[in-house]
Design an enzyme around this catalytic site. Structure first.
Site, PDB file in Angstrom:
ATOM      1  N   SER A  75       0.845  -1.193   0.000  1.00  0.00           N
ATOM      2  CA  SER A  75       0.000   0.000   0.000  1.00  0.00           C
ATOM      3  C   SER A  75       0.884   1.248   0.000  1.00  0.00           C
ATOM      4  O   SER A  75       1.962   1.256  -0.591  1.00  0.00           O
ATOM      5  CB  SER A  75      -0.961  -0.042   1.194  1.00  0.00           C
ATOM      6  OG  SER A  75      -0.253  -0.208   2.406  1.00  0.00           O
ATOM      7  N   ASP A 248       3.711  12.261   8.626  1.00  0.00           N
ATOM      8  CA  ASP A 248       2.357  12.682   8.986  1.00  0.00           C
ATOM      9  C   ASP A 248       1.745  11.827  10.091  1.00  0.00           C
ATOM     10  O   ASP A 248       0.554  11.922  10.374  1.00  0.00           O
ATOM     11  CB  ASP A 248       1.447  12.649   7.753  1.00  0.00           C
ATOM     12  CG  ASP A 248       1.464  11.292   7.046  1.00  0.00           C
ATOM     13  OD1 ASP A 248       1.960  10.312   7.660  1.00  0.00           O
ATOM     14  OD2 ASP A 248       1.012  11.212   5.896  1.00  0.00           O
ATOM     15  N   HIS A 251       2.996   7.722   7.408  1.00  0.00           N
ATOM     16  CA  HIS A 251       3.984   7.429   6.378  1.00  0.00           C
ATOM     17  C   HIS A 251       5.391   7.773   6.866  1.00  0.00           C
ATOM     18  O   HIS A 251       5.583   8.686   7.667  1.00  0.00           O
ATOM     19  CB  HIS A 251       3.627   8.177   5.090  1.00  0.00           C
ATOM     20  CG  HIS A 251       2.258   7.829   4.600  1.00  0.00           C
ATOM     21  ND1 HIS A 251       1.181   8.684   4.730  1.00  0.00           N
ATOM     22  CD2 HIS A 251       1.783   6.695   4.022  1.00  0.00           C
ATOM     23  CE1 HIS A 251       0.096   8.103   4.243  1.00  0.00           C
ATOM     24  NE2 HIS A 251       0.447   6.889   3.819  1.00  0.00           N
TER      25      HIS A 251
END
Length: 316
Positions: A75, A248, A251
């Protein structure tokens, strides 16, 4: 009687008028000109290739010579692994002239969606199979279920079963295909609220849930015989992980990616795989001594530039 070129052009015209070609199909038709075949690709912009079938043909790489292929499948942790001095970019740098690092990252995806496209990303009948596949899914699966039923949440038992199917498929590609699973990394919940709540709304994931899915992934890997990296634990071993490992809260920053690379290289160095896939063990392409290399200070020998350049982080 027309020339062979007229025959070929007639063949091309017939192919252009042919109906019922689904996306990605190859339409092959032999023209009247002996030994010539026109191939139409409907997946790419309109293209015809003329092949002389009397000449010997070989399966060729798009770019050669062929190298081992490492595929990163997952992902957003994978898709963004070339950003912010990410772990994918670091691997591509380390394996320059040794292996081709191929990115197959899909932000927002869960294991359920990955399973739906597994045969397309990793077809069993591919002419060349990867030497290494590094897989990451789990963070999105671990998010809380949304009242609407929408969203990436996958119940834990289904997540485990999905990852098992992915592992079995990848191991079946070839006897030389090696597989490493990355477990779900931790998150910084406070940073997520600060940076993403305006776009994502209510926080849909917790570090505790990431840990649960991480542990389930590790247990599965033991069951099916796949190498696994416990990112949830590895990242939190740094005292300052909450402050430096994320962009963030979810990530990875360059510091977080450094942890990932160290863990991957540790697995590759310790694995008893033949051949070894550690970057120091793989040969470099066109690495022969050459009089065209830069001369040494004494002027009697040459230097290999790759051996003398300095990296910010020494990965030995």
């Amino acid at each position: 009687m027309g020339s062979w070129w007229d025959d070929v052009m007639g063949l091309v015209e017939r192919l252009m008028k042919k109906d019922g070609c689904c996306d990605g199909a190859l339409v092959r038709s032999r023209g009247e000109a002996p030994g010539l075949t026109a191939v139409k690709s409907t997946k790419l912009p309109l293209r015809f290739i003329l092949i002389d079938s009397h000449a010997p043909t070989y399966e060729r790489e798009m770019v050669g010579p062929p190298r081992p292929q490492f595929v990163l499948f997952g992902s957003s942790i994978v898709q963004f692994s070339y950003s912010n001095q990410g772990w994918g970019a670091i691997l591509a740098d380390l394996y320059a002239r040794k292996a081709d690092v191929v990115l197959r990252g899909y932000s927002g995806w869960n294991s359920r969606r990955a399973l739906q496209v597994l045969d397309q990303v990793f077809p069993k009948d591919a002419a060349v199979q990867p030497s290494l596949v590094i897989v990451y899914f789990g963070g999105n699966d671990s998010m809380h279920p949304h009242p609407s039923g929408l969203g990436p949440h996958v119940p834990l038992p289904e997540y485990v079963e999905n990852m098992k199917k992915i592992a079995v498929h990848l191991k079946s590609l070839s006897e030389q295909t090696r597989v490493i699973f990355l477990s779900a990394p931790p998150i910084n919940e406070a940073q997520i609220r600060e940076t993403l709540s305006g776009r994502l709304g209510t926080l849909g994931r917790t570090n505790e849930c990431c840990g649960i899915y991480s542990e389930a992934c590790l247990e599965l890997c033991k069951e099916v015989g796949v190498k696994a990296i416990d990112l949830w634990t590895a990242i939190q071993q740094r005292d300052d992980w909450l402050n430096v490992c994320f962009t963030d809260g979810i990530h990875l920053s360059s510091e977080g990616s450094t942890v990932v690379v160290k863990e991957i290289l540790k697995v590759l160095e310790e694995a008893e795989w033949e051949p070894s896939l550690h970057w120091k063990s793989l040969p470099s392409e066109f690495d022969d001594d050459s009089p065209y290399n830069p001369g040494s200070p004494v002027g009697k020998t040459t230097l290999k530039v790759a051996d003398i350049l300095h990296r910010e982080i020494e990965w030995n």
